[in-house]
Write a protein that holds these residues in place. Structure first.
Motif, mmCIF file in Angstrom:
data_model
loop_
_atom_site.group_PDB
_atom_site.id
_atom_site.type_symbol
_atom_site.label_atom_id
_atom_site.label_comp_id
_atom_site.label_asym_id
_atom_site.label_seq_id
_atom_site.Cartn_x
_atom_site.Cartn_y
_atom_site.Cartn_z
ATOM 1 N N SER A 623 0.869 -1.181 0.000
ATOM 2 C CA SER A 623 0.000 0.000 0.000
ATOM 3 C C SER A 623 0.900 1.223 0.000
ATOM 4 O O SER A 623 1.608 1.487 0.980
ATOM 5 N N GLY A 624 0.883 1.932 -1.125
ATOM 6 C CA GLY A 624 1.797 3.070 -1.261
ATOM 7 C C GLY A 624 3.244 2.620 -1.210
ATOM 8 O O GLY A 624 4.097 3.361 -0.736
ATOM 9 N N GLY A 662 -6.515 -1.348 8.463
ATOM 10 C CA GLY A 662 -7.660 -1.197 7.565
ATOM 11 C C GLY A 662 -8.460 -2.476 7.438
ATOM 12 O O GLY A 662 -7.958 -3.569 7.711
ATOM 13 N N GLU A 692 0.250 -4.039 -5.548
ATOM 14 C CA GLU A 692 -0.029 -2.710 -5.008
ATOM 15 C C GLU A 692 -1.548 -2.511 -4.992
ATOM 16 O O GLU A 692 -2.226 -2.643 -6.011
ATOM 17 N N GLY A 694 -2.984 0.292 -3.356
ATOM 18 C CA GLY A 694 -3.313 1.676 -3.067
ATOM 19 C C GLY A 694 -3.723 1.842 -1.610
ATOM 20 O O GLY A 694 -3.382 1.042 -0.733
ATOM 21 N N ALA A 695 -4.499 2.881 -1.351
ATOM 22 C CA ALA A 695 -4.951 3.141 0.017
ATOM 23 C C ALA A 695 -5.987 2.093 0.423
ATOM 24 O O ALA A 695 -6.839 1.688 -0.376
ATOM 25 N N ARG A 698 -10.248 2.241 5.982
ATOM 26 C CA ARG A 698 -9.991 2.212 7.414
ATOM 27 C C ARG A 698 -11.231 1.825 8.180
ATOM 28 O O ARG A 698 -12.334 2.009 7.724
#
Length: 698
Positions: A623-624, A662, A692, A694-695, A698
């Protein structure tokens, strides 16, 4: 020219004749001897006569002598005097006058009166050869040297009161190898329970009670063994190659080093009664046959005992009197003295106490001791000072030694008949085993761990009851309670330095995959490429009720969780009807630990699938660009229509802890439509750790 030469020769001859004549006249006019007298308050009247070439002597009073600096049972009758004169050949005479009324009660002037002379090189007041004139109340000593002198007397009352002598002996003996007469407080064992304790073995028939012995594995991968000597006597031992004494370096003590050399223990150690042998060593120094043998050496006991008796008797026991200690050490290193004591120690008698037998034989060496002291003084002060010292000491100390020999409870000082040896059959030497044998232990080394057969990864969980066991000749892994347990050896890079380490797991054998195993018999240890090992800091029994009662302890696969390349291992513990519960073992600091989530050990559940109400799995994503660990769960809704509620929970791994960052949830119409949890976490580089995403929600 020739005439001038003749004239000069005649003049020179006349000058030489004149000088010789002058010297003869001066010598004829100079007295053969000079005499000086001195008297002052607190000073015994003294008369000094020296050869004429020394010139007229000078005499001055000196401060009173510290009683602790005087020989045992001796007291000064006056202040000392310092006598000085020029150099001379032959002897000077020192005469001191005593008052009969000043003598202690019962003192015999002819036997007890002495003139003592201070020998700076030895730091001691030593007796001079004196002749007593009871009519004139004087004592006269002849001496080839001049220094400080004092009139002294042996007090018969102090001589008979050996309690004071025993106290002085006790004080004298403290802090040196020769503190054999009193044991004092016994050293405590000092192994740290936080370290891995190992079962070192010791055998001794003469040690008292339970033998204090422990061995521990240190954090740096080396070992420390600690033994407390309870034999009541000094034990001399050679150390095997690679073993180092952790105590004071005996080679810095000249006297103790000589003891070792005389007994051919050049790299050995001496362990005093009640004191400790502490050695450190690497695992590579220990084989299945490694041991070190100590032996009680009676010669050491006798010679060190006599050295300390002499120290107490001569007043050489003051802590700040280094010259006196050097003098005694030099004297007691002489071969002739050791030969005499060795002969005494080798004698056998069929009756009487062990101590009394040995003590009697020591007295046969009195002459050798006196001669050794004279030879030692010759080395440090010269023949002029030491000449005749052996005879003078024989006369001066004879009564003191005779009294010491008659002390009935002297052996009480030496720990009740040498630590109870008289209660043992064959009490002297004939059949008494006086050896002490210590067999150190160790655990498996890193190279040995790396040589073990590798356990195959089992990510699918195809568990079996198979059991690999260590060869009988192998040392066990660190912490393994029983070398007969089943083991698995896993290669992985636990510290992330690019070099393979080893994780070793162990468990008991089991007839099936469902019977709970004894948690105390489950464990693991990490062996790093630097040679160190790291045990589990949190035992399996403390992992909670859902994990502590497992029926497995089985390696599944290697994973990478954090932002570096350090690896960890998934280990399954509980096998359910459709779900397996596992933990992740990782190196956290210097400890091997089960990865936690908050305060609890992280329960990694996987299994289930089609036909089951629920399913579990795990994987890795990014993630990032940063790695995350993901657990996946699903719940089957049999409808109609049938559907699957799924959830992905994301964790960030840091220092042995998974922290939730998350959660993502959804519903899928089919099992294949449930989102994957990412890669299998087997890749060390973060950029290949997983997809990957990403975000994350949460």
């Amino acid at each position: 020219m020739r005439r001038r030469f003749v004239i000069l020769s005649i003049v020179a001859a006349v000058v030489v004749v004149a000088i010789v004549a002058t010297l003869l006249v001066v010598r004829a006019l100079r007295p053969d001897r000079y005499t000086a007298e001195f008297a002052a308050d607190g000073v015994a009247p003294v008369t000094v006569t020296v050869p004429g070439e020394a010139g007229k002597p000078t005499i001055e009073a000196r401060p009173a002598v510290d009683p602790a600096r005087l020989p045992s049972a001796v007291q000064a009758l006056s202040k000392p005097v310092r006598i000085e004169a020029g150099s001379f050949d032959g002897d000077a005479r020192v005469t001191m006058t005593y008052g009969p009324a000043t003598l202690p009660k019962g003192a015999d002037p002819t036997a007890d009166l002495q003139i003592l002379t201070f020998v700076p090189d030895a730091g001691l007041w030593l007796p001079a050869a004196g002749t007593v004139d009871t009519g004139a109340h004087t004592i006269t000593a002849s001496t080839p040297h001049l220094s400080d002198w004092v009139l002294a007397v042996t007090d018969p009352r102090k001589l008979d009161d050996m309690k004071a002598f025993q106290e002085r002996m006790n004080w004298t003996l403290s802090g040196r190898i020769a503190s054999l007469m009193t044991v004092g407080e016994q050293d405590p064992l000092s192994c740290d329970a936080k370290h891995l304790l190992l079962p070192a073995r010791i055998s001794s028939t003469i040690a008292l009670g339970e033998i204090p012995l422990c061995q521990e594995a240190l954090d740096n991968g080396t070992y420390r063994l600690h033994w407390v000597n309870t034999t009541g006597l000094p034990v001399v031992s050679d150390l095997p190659p690679g073993f180092r004494s952790a105590a004071k370096d005996l080679h810095s003590d000249v006297f103790l080093q000589t003891v070792l050399q005389k007994h051919q223990h050049l790299d050995g150690v001496i362990v005093r009664p009640g004191k400790s042998l502490e050695v450190t060593f690497p695992g590579s120094a220990v084989s299945a046959t490694t041991q070190f043998d100590g032996e009680i050496d009676w010669s050491i006991y006798l010679v060190t005992m006599m050295r300390q008796i002499m120290s107490a008797m001569l007043g050489a026991d003051e802590p700040d009197n280094s010259k006196a200690r050097e003098f005694l050490d030099a004297s007691f290193r002489l071969t002739e003295l050791w030969n005499c004591v060795a002969d005494a120690a080798g004698e056998k008698q069929s009756s009487g106490s062990t101590f009394r037998t040995l003590f009697t034989f020591v007295w046969k060496c009195k002459g050798a001791i006196y001669e050794a002291l004279e030879a030692g003084l010759t080395k440090i002060a010269g023949k002029a000072v030491s000449n005749g010292l052996a005879k003078r000491l024989g006369r001066f100390l004879g009564r003191q030694l005779d009294v010491v020999a008659k002390i009935e409870d002297f052996m009480d000082i030496a720990r009740s008949e040498i630590a109870g040896l008289t209660t043992i059959p064959a009490q002297l030497f004939g059949h008494l085993d006086t050896s002490v044998t210590i067999q150190p232990s160790r655990v498996m080394t890193s190279p040995e761990a790396a040589a073990l057969p590798v356990a195959a990864a089992d990510p699918a969980g195809s568990f079996t009851t198979g059991c690999a066991r260590l060869p009988s000749a192998r040392f066990p892994p660190a912490g393994m309670p029983d070398p007969s347990l089943c083991y698995q050896s896993v290669p992985l890079d636990l510290n992330g330095n690019g070099k393979p380490d080893r994780l070793i797991l162990w468990r008991p054998g089991s007839p099936d995959l469902f019977t709970p195993l004894d948690a105390a018999s489950l464990g693991a240890v990490a062996y790093l490429d630097d040679g160190s090992f790291h045990r589990m800091a949190d035992p399996v029994g403390g992992w909670g009720p859902d994990l502590g009662g497992g029926s497995l302890f089985h390696f599944r696969q290697v994973v990478h969780l954090g932002a570096d390349t350090r690896a960890a291992a998934v280990v399954s513990l509980v096998l359910g009807s459709s779900t397996t519960h596992s933990v992740v073992l990782a190196l956290v600091g210097n400890d091997l630990r089960a990865v936690r989530s908050g305060a609890d050990v992280f329960d990694l559940a996987d299994g289930g699938g089609a036909g089951y109400t629920s399913g579990f799995g795990f994987g890795c994503v990014r993630s990032g660009g940063k790695p995350l660990f993901v657990t996946r769960s699903s719940l089957t809704d049999f409808g109609p229509p049938q559907s699957y509620a799924w959830g992905l929970t994301y964790y960030r791994y840091t220092n042995g802890v998974l922290t939730q960052v998350g959660v993502e949830q959804g519903k899928a119409a089919s099992e294949t439509a449930i989102p994957a949890a990412g890669s299998d976490c087997s890749s060390a580089p973060v950029k290949r750790r997983g997809p990957e995403v990403g975000a994350v929600p949460r």
